[in-house]
Scaffold this active site. Sequence first.
Site, PDB file in Angstrom:
ATOM      1  CE  LYS A 164      -3.791  -2.499   2.215  1.00 26.75           C
ATOM      2  NZ  LYS A 164      -4.598  -2.772   3.436  1.00 26.75           N
ATOM      3  CG  ASP A 183      -9.668  -0.126   5.204  1.00 26.49           C
ATOM      4  OD1 ASP A 183      -9.495  -0.509   4.029  1.00 26.49           O
ATOM      5  OD2 ASP A 183      -8.852  -0.347   6.120  1.00 26.49           O
ATOM      6  CD  GLN A 185      -3.573  -4.437   6.525  1.00 33.24           C
ATOM      7  OE1 GLN A 185      -3.691  -3.398   5.877  1.00 33.24           O
ATOM      8  NE2 GLN A 185      -4.025  -5.588   6.094  1.00 33.24           N
TER       9      GLN A 185
HETATM   10  N1  GUN Z   1      -7.055  -6.868   6.501  1.00 31.43           N
HETATM   11  C1  GUN Z   1      -7.452  -7.628   5.461  1.00 31.43           C
HETATM   12  N2  GUN Z   1      -7.982  -6.853   4.500  1.00 31.43           N
HETATM   13  C2  GUN Z   1      -7.935  -5.592   4.954  1.00 31.43           C
HETATM   14  C3  GUN Z   1      -8.326  -4.345   4.397  1.00 31.43           C
HETATM   15  O1  GUN Z   1      -8.862  -4.214   3.295  1.00 31.43           O
HETATM   16  N3  GUN Z   1      -8.080  -3.259   5.172  1.00 31.43           N
HETATM   17  C4  GUN Z   1      -7.511  -3.352   6.395  1.00 31.43           C
HETATM   18  N4  GUN Z   1      -7.336  -2.233   7.083  1.00 31.43           N
HETATM   19  N5  GUN Z   1      -7.140  -4.488   6.937  1.00 31.43           N
HETATM   20  C5  GUN Z   1      -7.347  -5.600   6.208  1.00 31.43           C
END
Ligand code: GUN
Length: 282
Positions: free
Chosen positions: A51, A118, A95
């Site tokens: 990311k 998100d 995350q």
């Molecule tokens: N863990 C697994 N997928 C995601 C996601 O799309 N965003 C976040 N923040 N954590 C995750």
Amino acid sequence: MIIDGKAIAAKVRAEVAQAVRDIEARARVKPGLALIRVGNDPASEIYVRGKVKACQETGMAGFEHILPEQTTEAELLALVRKLNVDPHVHGVLVQLPLPRQIDPGAVLDLLAPQKDVDGFGPHNAGALVTGRKGLRPCTPLGILRLLDEAQTRLEGAQALVVGRSNIVGKPVAMLLLERHATVTIAHSRTAALAEQVARADVLVAAIGKAEIIRGDWIKPGATVVDVGMNRNAAGKLTGDVEFARASERARAITPVPGGVGPMTIAYLLSNTIQAARAQLGL
Ligand code: GUN
């Protein structure tokens, strides 16, 4: 048709790079995304690194915050409170999963809704369910884009979502409903999964079990989106759908890898643009 997520994600990222230049020219600031990782979950390390790299490639500012495994909930909440009011930060991503001592609900409740890129917090989740403006979860947005690029008819179609997570299953079901599909949500305790799959014109598999959906269950002519990322018994990366046999029956299908995966990051960047524009009044 094999739906090429890598190519479609590249297109989204090019749109994002153009939007970054436009925002910089008009507001004299770079769109900024803060990424928080707590602890050393190996998958999370890979995701967050990807990311941050994607931010840099599109010209956005990426602010990485790596906190130790023993971080307390109070410490993480203090960081979120700071980022909520930081004018260089337009999006904040925490995350998941978080270590046991931290309640993810407490973190998502505190995160400013306009920075919740998100779309996992209660404000944006509620906006999605009630059809109001807001930030939508990234993987579901990417799935809808793949379905659109593959010219999938959604209105009136039987859509089956396999999986009920807050990250994929529940929000993608809401997006499909918004597009007038007849939506069924199946999960690990669904009786007669094969019969549900056989009725689906559109199948979104997001349950995280290697090849649990057999190729010969697929309705001929269906469109299949496979969100799964699993290692099978032989150690090979596979989706939730038995790809080779499913692709003989499906009209269109995503591969694993190279299907949904690249779309998630592309829509995270796209959400950050949406958040930055809103905060900068553009
Ligand atoms: N863990 C697994 N997928 C995601 C996601 O799309 N965003 C976040 N923040 N954590 C995750």
